[in-house]
Design an enzyme around this catalytic site. Structure first.
Site, PDB file in Angstrom:
ATOM      1  N   ARG A 212      -9.813   7.316   9.705  1.00  0.00           N
ATOM      2  CA  ARG A 212      -9.359   8.106  10.855  1.00  0.00           C
ATOM      3  C   ARG A 212     -10.518   8.306  11.834  1.00  0.00           C
ATOM      4  O   ARG A 212     -10.330   8.281  13.052  1.00  0.00           O
ATOM      5  CB  ARG A 212      -8.809   9.463  10.384  1.00  0.00           C
ATOM      6  N   PHE A 228       3.941   3.867  10.152  1.00  0.00           N
ATOM      7  CA  PHE A 228       3.928   4.576   8.860  1.00  0.00           C
ATOM      8  C   PHE A 228       3.035   5.809   9.020  1.00  0.00           C
ATOM      9  O   PHE A 228       2.084   6.021   8.276  1.00  0.00           O
ATOM     10  CB  PHE A 228       3.391   3.689   7.722  1.00  0.00           C
ATOM     11  N   ASP A 250       7.937   6.394  11.670  1.00  0.00           N
ATOM     12  CA  ASP A 250       8.088   6.679  10.243  1.00  0.00           C
ATOM     13  C   ASP A 250       9.565   6.863   9.954  1.00  0.00           C
ATOM     14  O   ASP A 250      10.324   7.274  10.834  1.00  0.00           O
ATOM     15  CB  ASP A 250       7.308   7.945   9.854  1.00  0.00           C
ATOM     16  N   ASP A 300      -0.418   1.406   8.257  1.00  0.00           N
ATOM     17  CA  ASP A 300      -0.820   1.979   6.966  1.00  0.00           C
ATOM     18  C   ASP A 300       0.407   2.165   6.080  1.00  0.00           C
ATOM     19  O   ASP A 300       0.849   3.288   5.832  1.00  0.00           O
ATOM     20  CB  ASP A 300      -1.530   3.331   7.203  1.00  0.00           C
ATOM     21  N   CYS A 340      -2.730  -0.393   0.388  1.00  0.00           N
ATOM     22  CA  CYS A 340      -3.169   0.506  -0.685  1.00  0.00           C
ATOM     23  C   CYS A 340      -2.621   0.031  -2.025  1.00  0.00           C
ATOM     24  O   CYS A 340      -2.596   0.775  -2.994  1.00  0.00           O
ATOM     25  CB  CYS A 340      -2.750   1.944  -0.400  1.00  0.00           C
TER      26      CYS A 340
HETATM   27  N1  SAH Z   1      -0.863   6.810   7.595  1.00  0.00           N
HETATM   28  C1  SAH Z   1      -0.495   7.999   6.866  1.00  0.00           C
HETATM   29  C2  SAH Z   1      -0.026   7.714   5.462  1.00  0.00           C
HETATM   30  C3  SAH Z   1       1.111   6.743   5.357  1.00  0.00           C
HETATM   31  S1  SAH Z   1       2.078   6.943   3.923  1.00  0.00           S
HETATM   32  C4  SAH Z   1      -1.666   8.978   6.868  1.00  0.00           C
HETATM   33  O1  SAH Z   1      -2.802   8.574   7.144  1.00  0.00           O
HETATM   34  O2  SAH Z   1      -1.455  10.161   6.602  1.00  0.00           O
HETATM   35  C5  SAH Z   1       3.418   5.880   4.211  1.00  0.00           C
HETATM   36  C6  SAH Z   1       4.491   6.425   5.133  1.00  0.00           C
HETATM   37  O3  SAH Z   1       5.364   5.344   5.406  1.00  0.00           O
HETATM   38  C7  SAH Z   1       5.365   7.538   4.600  1.00  0.00           C
HETATM   39  O4  SAH Z   1       5.335   8.613   5.480  1.00  0.00           O
HETATM   40  C8  SAH Z   1       6.786   6.943   4.536  1.00  0.00           C
HETATM   41  O5  SAH Z   1       7.781   7.860   4.950  1.00  0.00           O
HETATM   42  C9  SAH Z   1       6.697   5.823   5.527  1.00  0.00           C
HETATM   43  N2  SAH Z   1       7.539   4.636   5.302  1.00  0.00           N
HETATM   44  C10 SAH Z   1       7.769   3.961   4.165  1.00  0.00           C
HETATM   45  N3  SAH Z   1       8.471   2.847   4.419  1.00  0.00           N
HETATM   46  C11 SAH Z   1       8.713   2.812   5.750  1.00  0.00           C
HETATM   47  C12 SAH Z   1       9.378   1.902   6.622  1.00  0.00           C
HETATM   48  N4  SAH Z   1       9.926   0.770   6.162  1.00  0.00           N
HETATM   49  N5  SAH Z   1       9.408   2.184   7.941  1.00  0.00           N
HETATM   50  C13 SAH Z   1       8.846   3.325   8.423  1.00  0.00           C
HETATM   51  N6  SAH Z   1       8.197   4.201   7.636  1.00  0.00           N
HETATM   52  C14 SAH Z   1       8.116   3.964   6.326  1.00  0.00           C
END
Ligand code: SAH
Length: 396
Positions: A212, A228, A250, A300, A340
């Site tokens: 970040r 995401f 998301d 992410d 991850c």
């Molecule tokens: N970047 C964030 C963490 C991401 S966690 C941070 O730094 O805090 C992954 C996220 O992806 C979750 O919030 C989940 O709701 C979302 N997610 C999972 N599959 C998805 C998809 N196909 N499209 C959009 N969002 C998705």
């Protein structure tokens, strides 16, 4: 009498390298009681003592090794000393983390398989994921209490991996007062509200802290797309660092509500943030079709591969999102792309991103390799602990 576990011939190598897992398939026979979480002795096929650990009768990972020193007992004092070392290690991180939240115990990397402890200000949030971690949580919690005097210790062992150990989901307060619905933390110049009771993991993706900060370096006046986004870790970082506009994508409307709340906490004008509730795969396509381009894109995604068997499918998923993200980036813009999935190693991930660049018809340079931060260390004897990797790319 302690239980003895005898290994099959030739199956002693990983224990000798101090890898902390003994798989069920490596076991020749077990002498003694098979109680979850109990201490067991590991003996090789020639009858030599190898190590000591805790037993998980229901899991394919039958034993988590804790000590290779025959004179070291696995008792409450052992767990208390491991906790002290983990906390000391965090205090010794230089430069300091610059956040009121940090990971205190990172499982195998801290010699405490199955145990995760995160600190959010005056609260600690724990996950006990194995039979051994569950069985020995009392001395561990007692030592955390004496080291950190937290206002409260909360448990979030409500994760599906516990099923592999035959353990039920558990969550709730362990010690002291229950954390508020939203806990506020500071990270560099940003503030975040964290829902430690219902959020992902222990509430926040502490593992992306350093990344970040890297996004903040590239955010000034930029038009940013955070895919995401979860609760807006990257999005809010970019906004605080002067991004002109951030778009978050998301599937979770709860997560997007918290993005808006977090933007407000940082006094960000509403018109600088747009949230799109939807699937990233489809949204990237439709953004592209509408001719929209960004200076910075963050990808992410959640773990696409849980195991090696799912790697091929996961690789296709990573390739698709990277391909579409690259098509949405302005000439000379940057892409922060992550995986991850522990099963996907950094080299394979790089190849997948290279494939995406080729298909997108873009020339892409790696400006930096991104990793998990110092409070999520990796034990040399347990390289699998390096799960988070990413690439900072310039896209021409
Ligand atoms: N970047 C964030 C963490 C991401 S966690 C941070 O730094 O805090 C992954 C996220 O992806 C979750 O919030 C989940 O709701 C979302 N997610 C999972 N599959 C998805 C998809 N196909 N499209 C959009 N969002 C998705």
């Amino acid at each position: 009498m302690t239980t003895k576990i005898f290994l099959k011939p030739g199956r002693d190598r990983s224990a000798l390298r101090r890898h902390p897992w003994i798989f069920e398939g490596a076991i020749q026979k077990i002498e003694g009681a098979k109680r979850p979480g109990e201490v067991v002795e590991i003996i090789d096929a020639k009858g030599r003592w190898l190590a000591r650990g805790t037993f998980s009768p229901r899991s394919q990972i039958a034993v988590r090794l804790l000590s290779w020193d025959p004179s070291e007992a696995i008792d409450p004092a052992f767990f208390r000393s491991r906790v002290r070392q983990a906390v000391l290690g965090r205090d010794l991180i230089r430069p300091p983390i610059g956040s009121s939240a940090r990971r205190l115990i990172h499982a195998e990397a801290d010699g405490l398989p199955g145990t995760i402890v995160d600190q959010y200000g005056n609260y600690l949030v724990c996950q006990f994921l194995t039979a051994g971690a569950e069985r020995w949580q009392e001395p561990l919690v007692a030592e955390l209490k004496s080291q950190l005097s937290p206002t409260g210790i909360y448990e979030r062992s409500d994760v599906t991996v516990r099923q592999k150990e035959g353990l039920h989901p558990v969550s709730g307060p362990i010690e002291g007062s229950e954390p508020p619905g939203l806990l506020e933390i500071e990270e560099g110049p940003c503030r975040f509200a964290v829902d430690v009771r219902n959020g992902h993991k222990t509430g926040f993706y502490l593992d992306q802290r350093d990344n970040r900060a890297r996004v903040r370096d590239y955010a000034a006046s930029a038009d940013v797309l955070d895919c995401f986004s979860y609760t807006g870790g990257f999005a809010v970082s970019a906004l605080v660092a002067g991004a002109s506009k951030v778009t978050c994508v998301d599937v979770s409307s709860d997560a997007l509500e918290l993005v808006k709340y977090n933007a407000g906490l940082n006094h960000i004008a509403e018109d600088r943030l747009e949230t799109i509730r939807g699937d990233v795969f489809n949204t990237l396509r439709s953004l592209r079709d509408s001719g929209k381009e960004f200076d910075v894109v963050v990808l992410d995604p959640p773990k696409f591969a849980e195991t090696k068997n799912q790697l091929e499918r996961a690789a296709r998923g990573y390739k698709d999102i990277n391909l579409f993200a690259m098509k949405n980036i302005r000439t000379g813009g940057v892409l922060f792309t992550f995986s991850c999935s522990g099963a996907m190693d950094p080299l394979l991930f790089q190849k997948v991103v290279a494939g995406a660049a080729q298909d997108a018809g873009r020339q892409v340079q790696i400006l930096g390799r991104l990793n998990q931060p110092a409070d999520h260390p990796v034990a040399l004897s347990f390289p699998e602990g390096h799960y988070l990797k990413g690439l900072l790319c310039r896209v021409w």
